[in-house]
Design a protein around this motif. Structure first.
Motif, PDB file in Angstrom:
ATOM      1  N   VAL A  57       0.852  -1.200   0.000  1.00  0.00           N
ATOM      2  CA  VAL A  57       0.000   0.000   0.000  1.00  0.00           C
ATOM      3  C   VAL A  57       0.883   1.243   0.000  1.00  0.00           C
ATOM      4  O   VAL A  57       1.807   1.361   0.820  1.00  0.00           O
ATOM      5  N   THR A  58       0.617   2.157  -0.923  1.00  0.00           N
ATOM      6  CA  THR A  58       1.364   3.408  -0.982  1.00  0.00           C
ATOM      7  C   THR A  58       0.412   4.549  -1.294  1.00  0.00           C
ATOM      8  O   THR A  58      -0.667   4.335  -1.853  1.00  0.00           O
ATOM      9  N   THR A  59       0.783   5.765  -0.932  1.00  0.00           N
ATOM     10  CA  THR A  59      -0.082   6.914  -1.197  1.00  0.00           C
ATOM     11  C   THR A  59       0.761   8.138  -1.503  1.00  0.00           C
ATOM     12  O   THR A  59       1.881   8.279  -1.008  1.00  0.00           O
ATOM     13  N   ASP A  60       0.242   9.011  -2.362  1.00  0.00           N
ATOM     14  CA  ASP A  60       0.914  10.258  -2.722  1.00  0.00           C
ATOM     15  C   ASP A  60      -0.082  11.402  -2.693  1.00  0.00           C
ATOM     16  O   ASP A  60      -1.247  11.240  -3.097  1.00  0.00           O
ATOM     17  N   LEU A  61       0.385  12.563  -2.259  1.00  0.00           N
ATOM     18  CA  LEU A  61      -0.426  13.776  -2.205  1.00  0.00           C
ATOM     19  C   LEU A  61       0.219  14.824  -3.101  1.00  0.00           C
ATOM     20  O   LEU A  61       1.403  15.138  -2.958  1.00  0.00           O
ATOM     21  N   LEU A  62      -0.558  15.352  -4.049  1.00  0.00           N
ATOM     22  CA  LEU A  62      -0.059  16.364  -4.974  1.00  0.00           C
ATOM     23  C   LEU A  62      -0.883  17.642  -4.826  1.00  0.00           C
ATOM     24  O   LEU A  62      -2.111  17.599  -4.900  1.00  0.00           O
ATOM     25  N   LEU A  63      -0.207  18.758  -4.615  1.00  0.00           N
ATOM     26  CA  LEU A  63      -0.870  20.037  -4.375  1.00  0.00           C
ATOM     27  C   LEU A  63      -0.526  21.036  -5.476  1.00  0.00           C
ATOM     28  O   LEU A  63       0.652  21.201  -5.820  1.00  0.00           O
ATOM     29  N   GLU A  64      -1.556  21.696  -5.999  1.00  0.00           N
ATOM     30  CA  GLU A  64      -1.324  22.738  -6.995  1.00  0.00           C
ATOM     31  C   GLU A  64      -0.465  23.850  -6.393  1.00  0.00           C
ATOM     32  O   GLU A  64      -0.676  24.294  -5.268  1.00  0.00           O
ATOM     33  N   GLY A  65       0.518  24.288  -7.164  1.00  0.00           N
ATOM     34  CA  GLY A  65       1.415  25.336  -6.696  1.00  0.00           C
ATOM     35  C   GLY A  65       2.617  24.812  -5.949  1.00  0.00           C
ATOM     36  O   GLY A  65       3.596  25.537  -5.750  1.00  0.00           O
ATOM     37  N   ILE A  66       2.551  23.560  -5.518  1.00  0.00           N
ATOM     38  CA  ILE A  66       3.677  22.920  -4.840  1.00  0.00           C
ATOM     39  C   ILE A  66       4.285  21.830  -5.726  1.00  0.00           C
ATOM     40  O   ILE A  66       5.483  21.832  -6.017  1.00  0.00           O
ATOM     41  N   HIS A  67       3.429  20.926  -6.197  1.00  0.00           N
ATOM     42  CA  HIS A  67       3.895  19.798  -7.004  1.00  0.00           C
ATOM     43  C   HIS A  67       3.654  19.986  -8.491  1.00  0.00           C
ATOM     44  O   HIS A  67       4.256  19.277  -9.307  1.00  0.00           O
ATOM     45  N   PHE A  68       2.760  20.858  -8.881  1.00  0.00           N
ATOM     46  CA  PHE A  68       2.489  21.062 -10.300  1.00  0.00           C
ATOM     47  C   PHE A  68       1.982  22.469 -10.550  1.00  0.00           C
ATOM     48  O   PHE A  68       1.417  23.114  -9.671  1.00  0.00           O
ATOM     49  N   ASP A  69       2.209  22.935 -11.780  1.00  0.00           N
ATOM     50  CA  ASP A  69       1.800  24.272 -12.206  1.00  0.00           C
ATOM     51  C   ASP A  69       0.921  24.102 -13.439  1.00  0.00           C
ATOM     52  O   ASP A  69       1.391  23.693 -14.505  1.00  0.00           O
ATOM     53  N   ASP A  93      18.009   6.778 -17.703  1.00  0.00           N
ATOM     54  CA  ASP A  93      18.954   7.892 -17.558  1.00  0.00           C
ATOM     55  C   ASP A  93      18.394   8.877 -16.544  1.00  0.00           C
ATOM     56  O   ASP A  93      17.210   8.846 -16.218  1.00  0.00           O
ATOM     57  N   LEU A  94      19.258   9.742 -16.049  1.00  0.00           N
ATOM     58  CA  LEU A  94      18.896  10.610 -14.931  1.00  0.00           C
ATOM     59  C   LEU A  94      19.021  12.089 -15.282  1.00  0.00           C
ATOM     60  O   LEU A  94      19.836  12.472 -16.117  1.00  0.00           O
ATOM     61  N   GLY A  95      18.227  12.899 -14.610  1.00  0.00           N
ATOM     62  CA  GLY A  95      18.287  14.347 -14.782  1.00  0.00           C
ATOM     63  C   GLY A  95      17.356  14.896 -15.847  1.00  0.00           C
ATOM     64  O   GLY A  95      17.160  16.112 -15.934  1.00  0.00           O
ATOM     65  N   ALA A  96      16.753  14.021 -16.670  1.00  0.00           N
ATOM     66  CA  ALA A  96      15.923  14.486 -17.782  1.00  0.00           C
ATOM     67  C   ALA A  96      14.659  15.192 -17.302  1.00  0.00           C
ATOM     68  O   ALA A  96      14.269  16.229 -17.850  1.00  0.00           O
ATOM     69  N   ALA A  97      13.998  14.629 -16.289  1.00  0.00           N
ATOM     70  CA  ALA A  97      12.763  15.244 -15.797  1.00  0.00           C
ATOM     71  C   ALA A  97      13.031  16.630 -15.217  1.00  0.00           C
ATOM     72  O   ALA A  97      12.261  17.571 -15.430  1.00  0.00           O
ATOM     73  N   TYR A  98      14.137  16.771 -14.505  1.00  0.00           N
ATOM     74  CA  TYR A  98      14.480  18.067 -13.916  1.00  0.00           C
ATOM     75  C   TYR A  98      14.791  19.091 -15.006  1.00  0.00           C
ATOM     76  O   TYR A  98      14.375  20.250 -14.922  1.00  0.00           O
ATOM     77  N   MET A  99      15.490  18.658 -16.051  1.00  0.00           N
ATOM     78  CA  MET A  99      15.776  19.571 -17.158  1.00  0.00           C
ATOM     79  C   MET A  99      14.493  19.937 -17.900  1.00  0.00           C
ATOM     80  O   MET A  99      14.348  21.053 -18.383  1.00  0.00           O
ATOM     81  N   GLY A 100      13.556  18.997 -17.999  1.00  0.00           N
ATOM     82  CA  GLY A 100      12.267  19.309 -18.594  1.00  0.00           C
ATOM     83  C   GLY A 100      11.533  20.379 -17.802  1.00  0.00           C
ATOM     84  O   GLY A 100      10.902  21.281 -18.368  1.00  0.00           O
ATOM     85  N   LEU A 101      11.620  20.283 -16.483  1.00  0.00           N
ATOM     86  CA  LEU A 101      10.996  21.294 -15.622  1.00  0.00           C
ATOM     87  C   LEU A 101      11.656  22.653 -15.817  1.00  0.00           C
ATOM     88  O   LEU A 101      10.968  23.687 -15.892  1.00  0.00           O
ATOM     89  N   GLN A 102      12.981  22.678 -15.914  1.00  0.00           N
ATOM     90  CA  GLN A 102      13.686  23.948 -16.127  1.00  0.00           C
ATOM     91  C   GLN A 102      13.293  24.573 -17.461  1.00  0.00           C
ATOM     92  O   GLN A 102      13.126  25.797 -17.560  1.00  0.00           O
ATOM     93  N   LEU A 103      13.115  23.734 -18.490  1.00  0.00           N
ATOM     94  CA  LEU A 103      12.686  24.236 -19.794  1.00  0.00           C
ATOM     95  C   LEU A 103      11.291  24.850 -19.700  1.00  0.00           C
ATOM     96  O   LEU A 103      11.038  25.944 -20.221  1.00  0.00           O
ATOM     97  N   LEU A 104      10.366  24.160 -19.042  1.00  0.00           N
ATOM     98  CA  LEU A 104       9.004  24.670 -18.907  1.00  0.00           C
ATOM     99  C   LEU A 104       8.969  25.984 -18.125  1.00  0.00           C
ATOM    100  O   LEU A 104       8.248  26.921 -18.488  1.00  0.00           O
TER     101      LEU A 104
END
Length: 349
Positions: free
Chosen positions: A52-64, A172-183
């Motif tokens: 069992v696992t759970t995640d909480l995502l909040l607008e302005g914190i986890h996504f724009d 591979d690593l770092g791609a998601a973070y670079m995608g965020l920087q691009l956005l």
């Protein structure tokens, strides 16, 4: 009146707070096998291991929502939960979805969000079995709980790494973070107006890694097909440095990884150069890659090296040696958990 002591949450950080509030918790039910501290809790229900696992995502914190389409957000929200179950060497089976919705969202908006969730469930073979909705004063809140299963002998936790085990990562690593920087960069350009269009050409891969990540179901299947059961495993959500330190802390071990072996995609390297960032820093601390980090016995080197998409980046050591990266010029740098911390103060502590 006596003044009560007040401790700012930012002084502990996310994981420090979790450790603090869960210290001393004792199970009262024999079915509870493992709780806080892994990618998923383990319950033994009539001899069957349930995850069992759970995640909480909040607008302005986890996504724009300025640049995240609601369908993509729904897909990602589900997949990151599936990833936690795969990181336990299990199989996700069902999810519940709870939403906090503000007045600015329409029925069509929630339909778009759910279309992404349902697409993820269809692709990964997971059932959507329930949830809850509530009004929200602060935008959109998404809470997803995922239930999975695994054989008792198949489950892999974070605390099983042994000295001389190989440290491996998928993809591979770092791609998601670079995608965020691009956005974020293109968002600031758009804010300037004058009809300027965002420029994403040649950056499609890092955009997809940020907006539509995938859980590494294929790697779990490949390891099983090769007869390899990792000694420890977790997914990379907060950055390689942070996750490695989790495994080493819970296994009471140290590690050595090698800079030259850290897998980095070409688009990630190009974007890092454009924004004048060290690409290894992005790979070590960026987070949201949702690749698998795992350890395997040294004698499995030949077998694990044959699995497409798996990279051996180092090895586990005695605890007194600590956690470090060997740079290309042979220097030893101590690892630091510098990944994203949602409970840090404004000064980045």
């Amino acid at each position: 009146m006596e003044e009560l002591k007040r401790t700012e949450i930012s002084t502990l950080g996310e994981f420090g707070l979790i450790d603090h509030i869960t210290k001393g918790i004792e199970f009262v039910n024999k079915e509870s096998v493992k709780g806080v501290g892994d990618d998923a809790a383990i319950l033994d229900l009539n001899g069957s291991e349930t995850l069992v696992t759970t995640d909480l995502l909040l607008e302005g914190i986890h996504f724009d929502l300025t640049y995240v389409p609601l369908k993509h957000l729904g897909y990602k929200s589900a997949v990151v939960n599936f990833s936690d179950i795969y990181a336990m060497n299990g199989t996700p089976k069902a999810i519940t979805v709870s939403l906090g919705i503000s007045k600015r969202f329409s029925v069509e908006d929630i339909e778009a969000l759910y279309s992404g969730i349902r697409l993820a469930c269809s692709i990964y073979g997971v059932d959507l079995v329930g949830g809850d909705t509530s009004a929200s004063m602060t935008g959109l809140t998404i809470s997803i709980t995922c239930i999975g299963c695994a054989g008792k002998e198949e489950i892999v936790t974070r605390d099983g790494a042994k000295e001389n085990d190989l440290v491996c990562v998928s993809g591979d690593l770092g791609a998601a973070y670079m995608g965020l920087q691009l956005l974020e960069r293109e968002k600031s350009v758009l804010a300037g107006g004058d009809g300027v269009a965002p420029k994403f050409e040649g950056k499609e891969y890092i955009l997809e890694r940020q907006l539509k990540p995938e859980a590494r179901k294929d790697i779990v299947a490949a390891l099983k097909a090769a007869g390899i059961r990792p000694t420890s495993m977790m997914d990379i959500s907060d950055g390689l440095s942070s996750e490695l330190m989790h495994i080493c802390k819970q296994s009471d071990k140290g590690c050595r990884i090698y800079e030259e072996r850290i897998p980095i995609d070409y688009q990630t390297a190009v974007m890092a150069e454009e924004i004048n960032m060290n690409v290894i820093t992005a790979a070590m601390n960026g987070g949201e890659d949702y690749e698998l980090l795992f350890t395997v016995p040294l004698e499995k080197h030949e077998e694990v090296s044959k699995i497409e998409g798996v990279h051996v980046i180092g090895h586990i050591t005695a605890p007194e040696l600590g956690c470090a990266m060997i740079t290309r010029d042979g220097n030893e740098l101590a690892l630091k958990a510098q990944g994203w911390n949602p409970l840090a103060g404004d000064d980045g502590e």
